[in-house]
Design a protein around this motif. Structure first.
Motif, PDB file in Angstrom:
ATOM      1  N   TYR A 190      -3.209   1.736  10.677  1.00 40.85           N
ATOM      2  CA  TYR A 190      -2.026   0.927  10.389  1.00 40.85           C
ATOM      3  C   TYR A 190      -2.283  -0.541  10.720  1.00 40.85           C
ATOM      4  O   TYR A 190      -1.982  -1.434   9.921  1.00 40.85           O
ATOM      5  N   ASN A 191      -2.842  -0.777  11.885  1.00 43.35           N
ATOM      6  CA  ASN A 191      -3.020  -2.169  12.311  1.00 43.35           C
ATOM      7  C   ASN A 191      -4.062  -2.904  11.484  1.00 43.35           C
ATOM      8  O   ASN A 191      -3.890  -4.076  11.154  1.00 43.35           O
ATOM      9  N   ALA A 192      -5.131  -2.197  11.142  1.00 43.97           N
ATOM     10  CA  ALA A 192      -6.226  -2.881  10.442  1.00 43.97           C
ATOM     11  C   ALA A 192      -5.993  -2.913   8.943  1.00 43.97           C
ATOM     12  O   ALA A 192      -6.345  -3.886   8.278  1.00 43.97           O
ATOM     13  N   TYR A 193      -5.427  -1.854   8.381  1.00 43.33           N
ATOM     14  CA  TYR A 193      -5.344  -1.756   6.912  1.00 43.33           C
ATOM     15  C   TYR A 193      -3.921  -1.614   6.386  1.00 43.33           C
ATOM     16  O   TYR A 193      -3.714  -1.502   5.185  1.00 43.33           O
ATOM     17  N   LYS A 194      -2.959  -1.551   7.266  1.00 45.00           N
ATOM     18  CA  LYS A 194      -1.555  -1.433   6.864  1.00 45.00           C
ATOM     19  C   LYS A 194      -1.319  -0.182   6.007  1.00 45.00           C
ATOM     20  O   LYS A 194      -0.603  -0.228   5.005  1.00 45.00           O
ATOM     21  N   VAL A 195      -1.930   0.897   6.435  1.00 42.48           N
ATOM     22  CA  VAL A 195      -1.690   2.177   5.771  1.00 42.48           C
ATOM     23  C   VAL A 195      -1.223   3.175   6.829  1.00 42.48           C
ATOM     24  O   VAL A 195      -1.828   3.289   7.890  1.00 42.48           O
ATOM     25  N   SER A 196      -0.126   3.877   6.501  1.00 40.72           N
ATOM     26  CA  SER A 196       0.470   4.799   7.455  1.00 40.72           C
ATOM     27  C   SER A 196       0.051   6.242   7.184  1.00 40.72           C
ATOM     28  O   SER A 196       0.175   6.729   6.057  1.00 40.72           O
ATOM     29  N   PHE A 197      -0.428   6.890   8.215  1.00 41.77           N
ATOM     30  CA  PHE A 197      -0.675   8.333   8.202  1.00 41.77           C
ATOM     31  C   PHE A 197       0.213   8.947   9.284  1.00 41.77           C
ATOM     32  O   PHE A 197       0.844   8.220  10.067  1.00 41.77           O
ATOM     33  N   ASN A 213       0.835  -1.202   0.000  1.00 43.85           N
ATOM     34  CA  ASN A 213       0.000   0.000   0.000  1.00 43.85           C
ATOM     35  C   ASN A 213       0.868   1.250   0.000  1.00 43.85           C
ATOM     36  O   ASN A 213       1.946   1.247   0.570  1.00 43.85           O
ATOM     37  N   ILE A 227       2.084   4.938   1.243  1.00 42.67           N
ATOM     38  CA  ILE A 227       2.116   5.556   2.568  1.00 42.67           C
ATOM     39  C   ILE A 227       1.639   6.991   2.451  1.00 42.67           C
ATOM     40  O   ILE A 227       1.761   7.626   1.401  1.00 42.67           O
ATOM     41  N   THR A 277      -9.282   4.725   3.064  1.00 39.61           N
ATOM     42  CA  THR A 277      -8.798   3.958   4.207  1.00 39.61           C
ATOM     43  C   THR A 277      -9.060   4.677   5.518  1.00 39.61           C
ATOM     44  O   THR A 277      -9.531   4.072   6.488  1.00 39.61           O
TER      45      THR A 277
END
Lengths: 396, 396, 396, 396
Positions: free
Chosen positions: C321-328, C5, C7, C359
C-alpha cells in the motif's frame, strides 16, 4: 459551489441527469474496431432529426459557429456572392463570417423582430438572371429576437425563379425544439449544435449537407482543413475522425437521441410549444411586448421581451442574477438595454418555467417595474394547468 | 428517466451536485492506514454541528430509525421505564420501538400540532421520587406536524426536580436546519441522519452520546450487536468500523460539513428560516392553517398544512405528482387526508420554493380548492424579495 | 485525490462506471406511486440470484452484519440453541452475535482452512433427539481463509436425521460470484450484501428467507424493530419501506442485476473462476501455500495465502500500500501476520488481476521474499492467455 | 457496457475521477458576471504550464488540429513560405494543413525515428538571406514515432543566422508530460490540447502566442473566423468567448491545473519519465527496438516499438483488443504493420503500466512472437521497485 436554480438563457440548456451521466464516460479507444458501432448509429439517427433521407451528417468538435464556417468554406469560393437578410444578431454574425472568408455578401436589412423576408428574396433572385448568387443564408430561429422564420417560404422564393442557389439554414437554436424538415423544405446546408435542443454540453457542431451541397464541395475554393467535409466523411466511413473525436459528446448524443425518440419528436415540439406559451401568457399579463412582431413568428425556444420605456433590461438581467442567482438572456445588439430574453428550450418543465417567471417578477418589482407580483405567474399557471393533461410528458 | 423538478418532501432532500460528486467515489480500502485521515475529521466536525464538546459521535450504516434503536438498546435494559410524549407520527414510532425492546413506556398524549410538554414532564418527573423513569424521549422537530419543540424547556423540567433521567432527542429533521445545542440543553442522546440537513443519500445514522449516556452503556442489558456503541467506538479509534463502513457517505459527509461550515451554521439556519417563512406567507395568503398551533412551534424544515373542510389532502398530493411530477408530503397518521406537507429543508432556494408553491396552487385549482392562482406565490415573492439582501446566500 | 489503481481486498469491490452512474441519482420521492415499479422488480430479480422460487427477499439499509442480526432476531428466541462451526473470522463473528442476543451457541471448532464439517454436523444432529437445536449456521464463503463450503452437504447432514433445524447461510462474499442454490440446497436464511458480487457501495443487506423461516418469525422472541422482517415486507407490499429507503442503492441494484443477467450468471461464475485460477497459478509459481486445505475448498472470491516462515504478512500488505498504493487483505484472526489475501471478486478483469499479482511480487521482492520477479505473473499470464477464448467476457 | 481496463493509446488518456467530476457540471451562464472568475485564472495558470510570462493564451472549443489551423491562419498569409521537417505522421499532417491554406511549404525530409534537424534548419535559414521563410514548424513530441525533439536546438539554429522566422511548436502530446519552456526556447506559437497531459476529454485546443506572434496577426491574410485570435482575446477580456464556450472543459482545466500544480510540474515530469523507463526496460527485455534512434530522442509520452521481422504489428494491436480488451496504438504511416505504440502519458501508475506490459506479452505469445511470458514485466517491475521511493507520487 454552484447554485442549483435552473437557467433561462437561450442555450446551453439545463441538462438532464441521464445525459450528464452518458457524457461522463472514461476514455476509450476511438480507433478500436467497435467505435464504429457507436459512431454510425449516431450519424444515421441524426438524419431523422433533420428529417432528411439523403443528407450527409457531418459533426465537428466545435461550437455551432464552427458549423457555420464549415458550411461556407466547404461549398463556396472567395469572391462568390451570397444573399443574407439581417434581422438579428445571429444573422449579423453570419454576414460577418462570410465577409471574412472573402465572399461578396449582399445584405437585405430587415427590422429586428421580423423573420426571413421570402418576398424580398424572391424579388432579388428573380432579378439575378446570371445566377451570381450562389447561396441564400437564413437563420431559422433568430435567438436574439425570438423569431422563427418560414423556411418553406424561402425555398418557395428560390424555386419561384428556378434559381440554383444553395439554401443554408442556421437551426442551432431550433433543431430538436421546433419542427425542421430538411428534405421537404429543400435545405442544402443545415447547421446545429449539441448544446440546445440536444441538451448536451457545448462542443459538437452538426452539419447536414444535401447532395447538391456535397457536389459544391468539389469546386469550393475556400481554404479549410479542420472543417473539411470530405476529410470527415472519409474518416467516418472507416470508423473514425480525421483527428481526435469528441468521444464523450458522441456518447451523449446517442443518449440524447434515444431520449428524444423515446418521447417522440412531435411530443418534443409540443412540449416546447406549451412551455413557451406559458411564458408568453405571463408576458401578456405583465402588459409587455415580445420583440417578435406577430404570433406566426413566435419562437418556442426563446422569447425576447421589451421592457417598458425608461427601464434598462440589462440591469434587470443583472439584478435577477445577483439577487436570485437566476440567469436570463440580455438583449443583444440593438436590443441591448431594451429587451431581455427568457430561454425555454431543452430540459425545462412547466414547474421550472414558473420559477423563472416568478423570479423575473421579483426582480422587476425590486426595480420598480409596473408589475404586480404573481400576475405573470398566475397567467402561466392558468395556461399550464389547463394544458397539462394533453401534453405533460415526463422529461429525462 | 426522471423528472428534474425539485422535490418538496420533508427529506430526503434535494442534493447539491457537489455532494453527489463527493459520494460518487470509486471503492478504496477502508482498512488502509490513511482511512483514519478521512474518518476522524468527520467525527470531530460532527461534534460542532451538535454543538457539543464532549459527546461521542457514533455513525452507523443505517437510516435514522437505526439510530433510535441504537440509542435505546445501548443505554437501557428491558423493563426499565421511559417517558415519552406523543404528538405526531415520529414520537409515536419511537414509543413503538421502545415497547418492542421490552421497555416500560409511559406515554403523555398531546394534541398533534403541539410540541414537547415541558410542564407535564416536570410534573411527572417531580412525582417520580424513586427515579423509576430512566429516560425522557423527545422529538425535536416533529416531521408529521411541522412542529419544533423547546428542548431547553424539557431540560429545565428535568432539572427542576433534579431527576437523573437521560434526555433523548430525535433531531433527524432538525439538525443542520435549525439550531441545536446539545451541551447547553443537556441532551444525552441525539439522533440524526445523513439525508436531511446534510443533503446526502440515506444510509448514515448519526448518534451523539453524552458522557452520562456512555456511562449508561456499561449496564444496559438490551441486546445489540450491529448497533453497539462501544464496538463502533473501539473500531473507530483504530481507524475502522466493526464491519464494512459506508465509505461513499463518509466522503459525502465530509463534503457536506465543508459546505455547511463554509456557509456558516448561523447562515444555514437563517436560510432555512427565510425559505420557510415564504412558504408560510403563501399558506396565509391561501387562508389555510398550519398544523403547528403557534408561531413559536413553526418548523423551518417542514410545514404541515390543513386543507379546507371537504377536501382530501391525499388526493391533492397525488394529483400534484401525477399532473406536474412534483412531490409533496402527505398527512401522516391522524392527519391523513386532512393535511399535506411542504418540506423546505436541505438544498432549496427561494426560487425553487416558488416553483413548489406555484405547483401546489395549480393542483389545488385543478381540484376546485378556493384559491386564486398566483396568490400564494405573490405572498412568498413579496417576502423573498424583501429579504433577499440580508440572507440570500449561494447554496452548494 | 485518490489513486486509480484497482483494489484487491475481498470486498467492497471495484465498481463499474455504469453502476456508479446508476447510484448517482438525484433524490426522488420514495412515497410516490411509481416507486413500486422500481422496488418490486428488484425484489423479484433478487430471487433469481438466490435461485429460489419461494423465498421472501428482505433488504435493509445496513451492511451484511445487519443481515445476520436480522436473520437471528427474526427467527429465534433468547435461550434457544444454535449449532455453528468456527473455521474463520466470519463464522467467529456470527457466534459472537448469537451469544449477544442470548442464544445458546454450540460451537464445533474446526481447523482454519477447512470448510463446514458436514459429518460432524450430522453426528451432532443425530444425537439431538429432542430437537433442541433450532438452527445450523454456516458461512458459505469464509472470507478470512478463502474457503468455500459445501452447503448441499450440510443440508444432507440435517436431512439424514430428519432434523427440523433451520439452515442459515452467510453468502455475503459468495453470492453473484459463485453458484448458490437456495431452494435446491434447502437454505432457510441466506444473507448477502450490496458491496461484493453486486459491485455496489456498502449499504444494503439482503436476506432471503424460506417459508419455514418466515413461519419461525411468528414465534421468535428476540427483540427487533429496525430489522423486523414483517414490518419490511408489509411496507414493501404497498411500495415502501418502514423508514427511509436506500434509494440510490435500489437504483444501483437494479442496474447490477441487469448487468449480471446480461452477462448470464453462469458466465459470471466462470469469469470469477478464471480470474481466481490465474491468481492460484501465481501462488503456485511462487511456491506458496493457500490457507484452503484442498482444491474443492478453493474460493473464487478470495485467496488467503501463507507467506513463508520468517516473514510478516502484515508488513507485506502495508508495504504494497505504501509503496505502490495497492490494497490487499491482511490475514485476520489467527492468520494475522501469517497470510495475506487477494480479493478477486466483483469487477475484475484478467488484465487488472495481473497488475495485482505484479504488484505483490514487487512488494515481496522489496522485502526479500524468495521470489523471482515476473514468475507469478508469467504463470497467471499463461493461464489467462490459454483460457481467454472460452470465457473472456466484457465486463461492465 | 465498457471495459474497465486502462488504455495505452497515446491520448486521449485515462482520466482521473476527480477531473471527470470537475467536468460533470450542470450548465451555468457563461455570460454571468462571475464567469470571469473561472476563466481568467485558467488563462493565467496555463501560462505557467507553458513556462511563459508574456504569452497570450488562446483556447478554442476544438481538438489540437484546430489549434494548428488557428496558429497558421492567424499569423501567416497565403503564398508565404514556411519550413517544416517531416519525421512522422504529425509533422506530415502539419505540412498538409499549411498547403491547404495556400502556404508555400518547404519540407526537409528526415528519417522517421529522428527528431527536428537543427543543423539542417540552421543551414537552410542561413541561406535564406531574403527572409522568405516566415515560420519554422516543429513537432515537439512526434506521437507516431515516440520521438522528442530539442526545441532549444532549433531556436539556436534560427538565432545563429539572426533569422526572424516565427517558431511554431506542436506540443500537443508533450505539454504537461515533459518539460516545455516557451520563453527560454523562444517559441512563438505553441499548440496543445486538453486530452493529453491535462487528462481531460477532447475539446479544448490551447494556443500560446508570443508577442511577436501576436504582432504577426495584424498583417496575416489567411481567412479565419472561428479560430480568430483577436476575436477570442477581445471576448476573453470582458469575460466571455465570441461564441458558446466549452464550459465543462474550462471547469475541468481548472481542476487539472490544480492537480498538476499540487503535484508539482517537476514531479509530473519525473513521474512520466519513470513510467516510460519501465516500459522501455520491458522493450529491451523482449529484445525489441524502439523507433526512436537514440536515448536522447526517447519520448516519455509514448513509445513506438518495432515488432520482429515477419510479424504484423497491426494484428498484434487488434488481437490485444479483441482478446483482452486493452487498447494500444497501431503504427502510423510508414510504420503501419511494423511498429506498435504504448502510450504512457497522463493518468498512469506503475501498477497500471505493468498491466499493459503483461497484456501485450500475452498477445505476443498468442501470436507466436519470440518472447517469454513475464520477461518484460519482470524488467519493468525491477525498474519500478528500485525507483518507487524517490518518485512514486499519488496521482489524482
Amino acid at each position: 459551489m454552484s447554485n442549483q436554480n435552473p437557467i433561462f438563457i437561450p442555450g446551453p440548456t439545463n441538462m438532464p441527469d441521464s445525459l450528464r451521466a452518458a457524457m461522463n464516460t472514461q476514455t476509450s479507444d476511438h480507433r478500436a474496431p467497435d467505435f464504429q458501432n457507436i459512431l454510425q448509429p449516431m450519424l444515421t439517427d441524426l438524419k431523422q432529426v433533420f428529417k432528411s433521407d439523403s443528407a450527409q451528417i457531418i459533426t465537428f468538435p466545435a461550437s455551432g459557429t464552427g458549423g457555420w464556417e464549415a458550411s461556407v468554406t466547404n461549398t463556396l469560393s472567395p469572391g462568390e456572392k451570397v444573399l443574407v437578410a439581417r434581422y438579428g444578431m445571429f444573422s449579423h454574425r453570419w454576414i460577418d463570417l462570410c465577409q471574412r472568408h472573402g465572399l461578396d455578401v449582399e445584405v437585405i436589412e430587415c427590422e429586428w423582430g421580423t423573420g426571413a423576408p421570402a418576398e424580398k428574396f424572391a424579388e432579388r433572385l428573380a432579378n439575378d438572371k446570371q445566377h451570381a448568387i450562389k447561396a441564400v443564408l437564413v437563420t431559422h430561429n433568430e435567438t436574439a429576437t425570438g423569431v422563427i422564420s418560414d423556411i418553406a417560404g424561402v425555398r418557395g422564393a428560390i424555386n419561384a425563379s428556378e434559381h440554383p442557389a444553395l439554401l443554408f439554414v442556421d437551426c442551432v437554436s431550433s433543431l430538436a425544439c421546433m419542427d425542421f424538415r430538411m428534405d421537404e423544405w429543400g435545405v442544402d446546408l443545415a447547421v446545429a449544435g449539441s448544446q440546445k435542443g440536444f441538451m448536451l454540453t457545448t462542443g459538437m457542431a452538426i452539419v447536414a449537407a444535401s447532395e447538391k451541397a456535397m457536389r459544391a464541395t468539389k469546386s469550393a475554393q475556400c481554404p479549410r482543413t479542420f472543417f473539411d467535409f470530405n476529410d470527415m466523411l472519409k474518416a467516418n466511413a472507416i470508423g473514425g475522425y480525421p483527428y481526435t473525436p469528441p468521444l464523450q459528446l458522441i456518447h451523449g448524443m446517442r443518449a440524447s437521441l434515444a431520449l428524444l425518440f423515446g418521447e417522440g419528436m412531435d411530443n418534443v415540439f409540443a412540449r416546447h410549444h406549451r412551455i413557451a406559451e406559458g411564458v408568453r401568457e405571463a408576458v401578456a399579463a405583465w402588459g409587455f411586448k415580445l420583440c417578435a412582431k406577430s404570433p406566426d413568428l413566435y419562437s418556442d425556444s426563446v422569447s425576447a421581451i421589451y421592457v417598458p420605456d425608461g427601464f434598462d433590461s440589462n440591469k434587470l438581467v443583472d439584478h435577477a442574477y445577483n439577487a436570485y442567482k437566476v440567469s436570463f438572456g440580455v438583449g443583444l445588439g440593438e436590443m441591448s438595454g431594451k429587451a431581455f430574453r427568457i430561454g425555454h428550450l431543452g430540459l425545462l418543465t412547466d414547474v421550472m418555467a414558473l420559477s423563472g417567471i416568478a423570479t423575473i417578477e421579483m426582480a422587476m418589482k425590486d426595480l420598480d417595474y409596473p408589475v404586480e407580483l404573481g400576475n405573470g405567474v398566475a397567467a402561466a399557471q392558468d395556461y399550464y394547468r389547463k394544458t397539462h393533461v394533453a401534453t405533460n410528458q415526463e422529461v429525462a
